[in-house]
Write a protein that holds these residues in place. Structure first.
Motif, PDB file in Angstrom:
ATOM      1  N   GLU B 120       0.832  -1.275  -0.173  1.00 19.95           N
ATOM      2  CA  GLU B 120      -0.025  -0.097   0.256  1.00 19.95           C
ATOM      3  C   GLU B 120       0.996   1.319   0.022  1.00 19.95           C
ATOM      4  O   GLU B 120       0.596   2.215   0.560  1.00 19.95           O
ATOM      5  CB  GLU B 120      -0.896   0.035   1.193  1.00 19.95           C
ATOM      6  CG  GLU B 120      -1.953  -1.003   1.426  1.00 19.95           C
ATOM      7  CD  GLU B 120      -1.407  -2.214   1.843  1.00 19.95           C
ATOM      8  OE1 GLU B 120      -0.504  -2.051   2.851  1.00 19.95           O
ATOM      9  OE2 GLU B 120      -1.792  -3.589   1.496  1.00 19.95           O
ATOM     10  N   SER B 121       1.840   1.289  -0.765  1.00 17.07           N
ATOM     11  CA  SER B 121       2.838   2.309  -0.485  1.00 17.07           C
ATOM     12  C   SER B 121       2.844   3.318  -1.815  1.00 17.07           C
ATOM     13  O   SER B 121       3.113   4.385  -1.660  1.00 17.07           O
ATOM     14  CB  SER B 121       4.487   1.823  -0.351  1.00 17.07           C
ATOM     15  OG  SER B 121       4.681   1.464  -1.396  1.00 17.07           O
ATOM     16  N   GLU B 166      -7.667   0.944   6.644  1.00 16.63           N
ATOM     17  CA  GLU B 166      -8.255  -0.542   7.331  1.00 16.63           C
ATOM     18  C   GLU B 166      -7.479  -1.676   6.792  1.00 16.63           C
ATOM     19  O   GLU B 166      -7.461  -2.560   7.602  1.00 16.63           O
ATOM     20  CB  GLU B 166      -9.914  -0.590   6.664  1.00 16.63           C
ATOM     21  CG  GLU B 166     -10.709   0.175   7.349  1.00 16.63           C
ATOM     22  CD  GLU B 166     -12.106   0.482   6.665  1.00 16.63           C
ATOM     23  OE1 GLU B 166     -12.344  -0.382   5.833  1.00 16.63           O
ATOM     24  OE2 GLU B 166     -12.806   1.493   7.104  1.00 16.63           O
ATOM     25  N   ILE B 167      -7.188  -1.807   5.555  1.00 19.35           N
ATOM     26  CA  ILE B 167      -6.279  -2.949   5.312  1.00 19.35           C
ATOM     27  C   ILE B 167      -4.923  -2.842   5.921  1.00 19.35           C
ATOM     28  O   ILE B 167      -4.755  -3.982   6.276  1.00 19.35           O
ATOM     29  CB  ILE B 167      -5.855  -2.722   3.649  1.00 19.35           C
ATOM     30  CG1 ILE B 167      -7.010  -2.993   3.040  1.00 19.35           C
ATOM     31  CG2 ILE B 167      -4.950  -3.742   3.224  1.00 19.35           C
ATOM     32  CD1 ILE B 167      -6.828  -2.658   1.349  1.00 19.35           C
ATOM     33  N   ARG B 168      -4.618  -1.844   6.389  1.00 23.71           N
ATOM     34  CA  ARG B 168      -3.246  -1.636   7.236  1.00 23.71           C
ATOM     35  C   ARG B 168      -3.427  -2.029   8.737  1.00 23.71           C
ATOM     36  O   ARG B 168      -2.681  -2.895   9.197  1.00 23.71           O
ATOM     37  CB  ARG B 168      -2.464  -0.381   6.978  1.00 23.71           C
ATOM     38  CG  ARG B 168      -2.015  -0.303   5.770  1.00 23.71           C
ATOM     39  CD  ARG B 168      -1.238   1.016   5.597  1.00 23.71           C
ATOM     40  NE  ARG B 168      -0.110   1.213   6.235  1.00 23.71           N
ATOM     41  CZ  ARG B 168       1.102   0.728   5.903  1.00 23.71           C
ATOM     42  NH1 ARG B 168       1.135   0.055   4.664  1.00 23.71           N
ATOM     43  NH2 ARG B 168       2.195   0.899   6.387  1.00 23.71           N
ATOM     44  N   VAL B 169      -4.593  -1.527   8.935  1.00 19.95           N
ATOM     45  CA  VAL B 169      -4.925  -2.167  10.276  1.00 19.95           C
ATOM     46  C   VAL B 169      -5.187  -3.498  10.473  1.00 19.95           C
ATOM     47  O   VAL B 169      -4.753  -4.225  11.615  1.00 19.95           O
ATOM     48  CB  VAL B 169      -6.283  -1.407  10.647  1.00 19.95           C
ATOM     49  CG1 VAL B 169      -7.041  -2.012  12.054  1.00 19.95           C
ATOM     50  CG2 VAL B 169      -6.006   0.070  10.964  1.00 19.95           C
ATOM     51  N   GLU B 173      -3.265  -6.130  12.793  1.00 17.87           N
ATOM     52  CA  GLU B 173      -3.939  -7.089  13.669  1.00 17.87           C
ATOM     53  C   GLU B 173      -3.587  -8.505  13.287  1.00 17.87           C
ATOM     54  O   GLU B 173      -3.292  -9.290  14.235  1.00 17.87           O
ATOM     55  CB  GLU B 173      -5.471  -6.926  13.635  1.00 17.87           C
ATOM     56  CG  GLU B 173      -5.895  -5.781  14.311  1.00 17.87           C
ATOM     57  CD  GLU B 173      -7.690  -5.477  14.070  1.00 17.87           C
ATOM     58  OE1 GLU B 173      -8.097  -6.227  13.395  1.00 17.87           O
ATOM     59  OE2 GLU B 173      -8.040  -4.339  14.786  1.00 17.87           O
ATOM     60  N   ASP B 174      -3.679  -8.809  12.019  1.00 13.23           N
ATOM     61  CA  ASP B 174      -3.285 -10.195  11.702  1.00 13.23           C
ATOM     62  C   ASP B 174      -1.533 -10.494  12.127  1.00 13.23           C
ATOM     63  O   ASP B 174      -1.462 -11.414  12.756  1.00 13.23           O
ATOM     64  CB  ASP B 174      -3.100 -10.120  10.170  1.00 13.23           C
ATOM     65  CG  ASP B 174      -4.609 -10.337   9.559  1.00 13.23           C
ATOM     66  OD1 ASP B 174      -5.607 -10.450  10.291  1.00 13.23           O
ATOM     67  OD2 ASP B 174      -4.926 -10.245   8.579  1.00 13.23           O
ATOM     68  N   HIS B 175      -1.011  -9.325  12.107  1.00  8.18           N
ATOM     69  CA  HIS B 175       0.344  -9.843  12.419  1.00  8.18           C
ATOM     70  C   HIS B 175       0.685  -9.759  13.914  1.00  8.18           C
ATOM     71  O   HIS B 175       1.274 -10.859  14.522  1.00  8.18           O
ATOM     72  CB  HIS B 175       1.203  -8.449  12.027  1.00  8.18           C
ATOM     73  CG  HIS B 175       2.655  -8.358  12.365  1.00  8.18           C
ATOM     74  ND1 HIS B 175       3.587  -9.246  11.783  1.00  8.18           N
ATOM     75  CD2 HIS B 175       3.408  -7.821  13.256  1.00  8.18           C
ATOM     76  CE1 HIS B 175       4.747  -9.123  12.615  1.00  8.18           C
ATOM     77  NE2 HIS B 175       4.589  -8.068  13.557  1.00  8.18           N
ATOM     78  N   LEU B 176      -0.086  -8.990  14.683  1.00 10.05           N
ATOM     79  CA  LEU B 176      -0.253  -8.911  16.151  1.00 10.05           C
ATOM     80  C   LEU B 176      -0.738 -10.341  16.645  1.00 10.05           C
ATOM     81  O   LEU B 176      -0.084 -11.051  17.392  1.00 10.05           O
ATOM     82  CB  LEU B 176      -0.926  -8.107  16.757  1.00 10.05           C
ATOM     83  CG  LEU B 176      -0.327  -6.513  16.740  1.00 10.05           C
ATOM     84  CD1 LEU B 176      -1.194  -5.474  17.405  1.00 10.05           C
ATOM     85  CD2 LEU B 176       1.095  -6.584  17.317  1.00 10.05           C
TER      86      LEU B 176
END
Lengths: 393, 208, 392
Positions: B120-121, B166-169, B173-176
């Protein structure tokens, strides 16, 4: 007589008029060759007509094109399947949506990708909007070629602008939309957009009425365009002509009905046909076609279902269709637009070939122009509706 | 009757002549440098790079994966990787571009780089006033010219920016969750190992 | 009349200041100067007016950047034209190429000399004024052909040939329709023509049956004579680049434009003189407004009509233009001449009104009906493909 100072001293070169020795050349008259183009005001781009004139009557006409050749097919063979999509916008730069659709259709055939229903509806809507803006601006150009000083063209562009605004708010670009993707479209249409589109479509017939009041019954236009540039249906079929030019000769051939691609079988619309195959028929067929397109748009905008706008299984990156070949064609505003693809299983097409309607419709230019005057040649060329980006690729 | 169609046409032009004085639907001209049409939300022109936070160098999202460089149809992107890594928004150490050039005289604004970017950059700008007096240099945008803040992105494409956020959030979350799962797994494994070790200790002790 | 008298008094005063031998030349110069300057200025304004009005017809603003509301646009255009390089093709006939724009401008300007701009305001009050007007007007054909031939360009040659054919053909209905006025007035002098219409709007020739048709025929022929749309085929942009002006640039090109503009004013002024009461006010109460103002007002409204037509119509083809001239314009102007003859024979009045009006009416409707039945073009209806029988 002594030569005046400003004059070249040697005998002045004669006009490059020469007797061509063609049979039927009258004794004592000479034919004149005029090269119309590549920067002539009415050749719709960089296009040249080598015209041989007897008086003002055309005895020979050679279309010369290729000034805008951009290696489109070869570039596409060295780019990924997705990478060619923005290049197809630039084929016929008036109708990027239909170009996208034709290319997407052939890749979908090649790879066997399903298209969701909502995407099909979006495609029909954008394609018909494209048809409206193409036909309306073409008619403007045609009447300008007849010398109407751009008034109809300006009205046409005023309406075209509304459709381009729709394209911009949908895809982000006015002309180079790059909107279709394999298995659907790039982004979804919003309810708001559909409302806007509906209001544009509702207002369009009124504009067409005004436009027709301005020129359709104008005696000068009728005198200029009726019985001019007659195309016989047999020749049209033999030459592979398609689209409004073919239908103006009375041949009932519309890919939307014949080929049944997309979901055109769900909509109620008629195919207008001409009887004479002259410039006026080609003009009127386009006007009537716009009225039918408005009908299709009204139905499609009312019926558009919810759902996916793109097939979720379709891959964007690393797309490798299985080896094979496919030919996808649609009824583009200018005629039959087809893409022929051969895949060898790699991410790039092995062969990529465009069937450009502009080029194939242009092949009959000389047959239509012989015996007409130089003023007719201009409007005959205009009535074929070519875009040099597509002719030369 | 000769002249009827012509008169009809002249009435039509007269209507437009008068209409252009009072009907904004007819006189649609926008006098550009003074007036501007507000940009459509989806309008796109040339790409730019997003950064988070205030400092563009540390916040740059690009990890120089070079996917956009490969996918770009006219090949107007040039990327060179930096040797030094920097942490991304998840805290992972990631590559960063040393050079990121976009030649907007070549770019055709097709948006394919945006679609293929997994981080998303890179996103599309709607600024179109790129004219410069220099023929080549002013149209070759370098990393510092391309970097624009996420705030700016929100101001030009609000809906799309919201979706991106939202995608990044979600990603975070997925990462966390993943980290948590990993940590739990690790802890479990440790525990198991510890218990195993304790067991084996006990066993050896038993054997003894 | 006070305005005209004032101008004449000023001129007399100035002439009397000169030494006796210079007086005839000085007098002529003082007569020409106002005409040339006012029409030059009018031309500049008319280009702006034309572009503005065409813009509005096409739903645009037209030029509005130079000066307040674009008023200085003609100045900017003039500067641009003057500073552009004057290109002469290598193989052109230099002398003819140089003389053509001058000849065109001179012939257009000369026509203005016999137009009465006000009571006694006429540069050259000769008995055969209208004859002089048409004679010098015909010289413009020569100038156009010089331009076409001298440029050594195929488009220019084609344009010039078209122009010659067109202008000669349309000269006939032009003169015939003017002749109807001359028959009724009984004089070739334009001052007499104006004097015949001095009694207010009801005495204007356009409000008679022969005058009405004559005026329309005259205007159509005028359009063809000055190469304006829809008869702009000699310089048809989409066909012949710019016709006889293809190889001209810079100031010579501007001269062509100026000549066309001035010719248009001259023709419009003549139309106003012949049919619209010349410099007379429509109502005697308004005659305190100077005559030249009325004439220029009438002239400007005719120019606006021409611009309106230009904004609407496509261009005819050369052969159709000829057909129109010989098959429609010529018979109608002959009929109109007969109608004027009836008018003269019956000496005006109700009987003359009815008989000449009826003649013109019947002739127009009958003849245009016959023509449209004989012609190959007509509005068409279209069929649609049948749903069932879709054929491959």
């Amino acid at each position: 007589m002594t030569p005046s100072p400003g004059r070249p001293t040697e005998a002045m070169p004669q006009f490059e008029m020469h007797a061509t020795g063609v049979e039927g050349a009258t004794e004592g008259t000479e034919r004149m060759e005029v090269s119309m183009g590549p920067h002539h005001p009415s050749t719709h781009g960089v296009f040249r007509m080598d015209v041989e004139l007897e008086g003002e009557t055309i005895t020979k006409l050679k279309p010369v094109f290729g000034y805008l050749h951009r290696n489109h097919e070869k570039i596409a063979e060295s780019t990924s399947y997705l990478g060619s999509m923005p290049y197809t916008d630039r084929l016929d730069y008036f109708n990027s949506m239909t170009n996208n659709w034709a290319y997407a259709l052939s890749v979908e055939k090649l790879a066997g990708i399903e298209v969701p229903e909502r995407a099909e509806y979006i495609r029909v809507i954008t394609a018909e909007l494209t048809r409206l803006q193409n036909h309306v601006s073409l008619i403007g150009f045609l009447v300008q070629d007849m010398g109407a000083l751009g008034t109809p063209l300006m009205y046409a562009f005023r309406e075209r602008e509304r459709i381009l605004d729709l394209f911009e708010s949908l895809s982000g670009a006015r002309m180079m939309c790059n909107y279709m993707r394999f298995g659907g479209c790039r982004c979804d249409v919003s309810a708001d957009w559909i409302k806007q589109a509906q209001s544009v479509v509702e207002a369009f017939p009124q504009f067409l009425d005004e436009f027709e009041a301005l020129i359709s019954e104008n005696e000068v236009l009728m005198a200029r365009s009726q019985h001019v540039g007659i195309l016989k249906p047999e020749l049209a079929i033999d030459a592979g002509v398609a689209g409004p030019v073919l239908r103006a000769t009375g041949v009932n051939y519309d890919l939307r009905k014949v080929d049944g691609y997309g979901i055109y079988d769900r909509f109620q619309f008629r195919v207008p046909l001409g009887d004479h195959g002259d410039v006026y028929d080609r003009y009127m067929i386009r006007v009537l076609e716009m009225r039918e397109s408005v009908k299709i748009l009204q139905q499609a905008l009312a019926e558009i279902p919810n759902g996916d706008y793109v097939n979720p299984k379709a891959k964007l990156r690393g797309f490798r269709p299985p080896p094979g070949e496919a030919y996808g064609r649609i009824e583009a505003p200018k005629g039959e637009l087809g893409f022929y693809l051969i895949s060898d299983g790699s991410p790039k097409p092995y062969r990529y070939r465009v069937r450009p309607p502009s080029l194939i419709n242009l092949t009959i230019l000389e047959d239509m122009c012989l015996g007409q005057t130089i003023a007719d040649a201009v409007i005959i060329l205009g009535s074929i509706d070519i875009v040099l980006g597509e002719v030369d690729r | 009757m000769i002249g009827k169609g012509i008169l009809k046409g002249m009435v039509e032009t007269a209507r437009n002549l008068t209409g252009s004085f009072h009907d904004p639907d007819r006189l649609t001209t926008v006098e550009y440098p003074e007036q501007k049409i507000p940009a459509k939300e989806n309008a796109r022109n040339f790409p730019f790079l997003i950064y988070d936070g205030d400092d563009w160098e540390t916040g740059l999202r690009c990890v120089s994966c070079q996917i956009c460089e490969k996918e770009c149809p006219p090949q107007c992107i040039y990327i060179e990787k930096d040797k030094e890594k920097k942490p991304d928004f998840l805290g992972k150490m990631q590559m960063q571009p040393k050079i990121f050039d976009i030649d907007v005289s070549v770019c055709m604004g097709c948006q394919i780089c945006v679609e293929v970017c997994p981080f998303e950059s890179i996103r599309m700008d709607n600024d179109f006033e790129y004219a410069g007096s220099d023929r080549f240099k002013s149209l070759l945008l370098t990393k510092d010219q391309l970097a624009k803040s996420n705030k700016y992105y929100h101001s030009i494409h609000p809906t799309e920016a919201q979706e991106t956020d939202e995608i990044r959030v979600q990603k975070r979350e997925d990462h966390l969750a993943k980290e948590k799962a990993k940590a739990e797994k690790l802890a479990k494994a440790k525990k198991e190992a510890a218990s195993k070790a304790a067991l084996s200790k006990a066993e050896t002790a038993k054997e003894e | 009349m006070w305005f005209e008298e004032l101008l004449i008094a000023i001129k007399h005063y100035l002439v009397l200041q000169m030494p006796g031998s210079l007086q005839p030349v000085g007098s002529a110069f003082l007569s020409c100067l106002p005409i040339m300057t006012s029409f030059g200025g009018l031309f500049a304004l008319a280009t702006l007016l034309e572009r503005k009005m065409l813009g509005r017809i096409q739903n645009r603003y037209g030029p509005n950047r130079v000066g307040p509301g674009g008023l200085l646009q003609p100045v900017a255009d003039g500067i641009k034209m003057l500073t552009k390089e004057d290109i002469v093709p290598k193989n052109a006939d230099h002398l003819i190429h140089f003389l053509a724009p001058l000849g065109l401008l001179v012939s257009a300007m000369l026509g203005l000399s016999v137009i009465p701009f006000g009571h006694r305001l006429i540069a050259l009050d000769i008995e055969t004024g209208i004859l002089f007007f048409f004679a010098v007007g015909a010289a413009s054909e020569l100038a156009i052909f010089m331009a076409g031939w001298g440029s050594r360009n195929k488009y220019a040659l084609l344009g010039a040939l078209r122009a010659i054919a067109q202008m000669i053909s349309y000269e006939i209905p032009l003169i015939l329709s003017a002749l109807s006025v001359l028959m009724v007035v009984g004089s070739l002098s334009l001052s007499d023509v104006v004097q015949a219409q001095s009694g207010g709007i009801h005495t204007w020739h356009i409000f008679t049956p022969w005058g009405f048709l004559g005026c329309i025929l005259f205007l159509i022929s005028t359009l063809a004579e000055i190469n304006r749309s829809p008869f702009d085929i000699p310089e048809a942009e989409s066909e012949l680049i710019a016709g006889h002006m293809t190889e001209y640039s810079g100031f010579k090109y501007a001269l062509f434009f100026m000549a066309e503009g001035v010719a248009m004013f001259a023709m419009c002024a003549l139309t106003a003189t012949l049919f619209l009461g010349g410099y007379h006010a429509p109502f005697p109460i308004l005659s305190f407004i100077p005559g030249p103002v009325w004439l220029f007002g009438k002239l400007t409204s005719l120019v606006l009509l021409f611009i309106w037509i230009r904004g609407t119509m496509p261009r005819l083809r050369a052969d159709q233009l000829m057909e129109f001239a010989w098959k429609f314009m010529l018979p109608m102007s002959v009929v109109n001449l007969i109608a004027a003859g009836i008018w003269v024979a019956l000496d005006g009045g109700v009987a003359a009104w009815i008989s000449s009006g009826l003649l013109n009416f019947v002739a127009y409707f009958g003849w245009s009906r016959i023509l449209s039945q004989a012609s190959r073009f007509s509005p068409r209806t279209y069929r649609y493909a049948e749903e069932a029988g879709v054929s491959e």
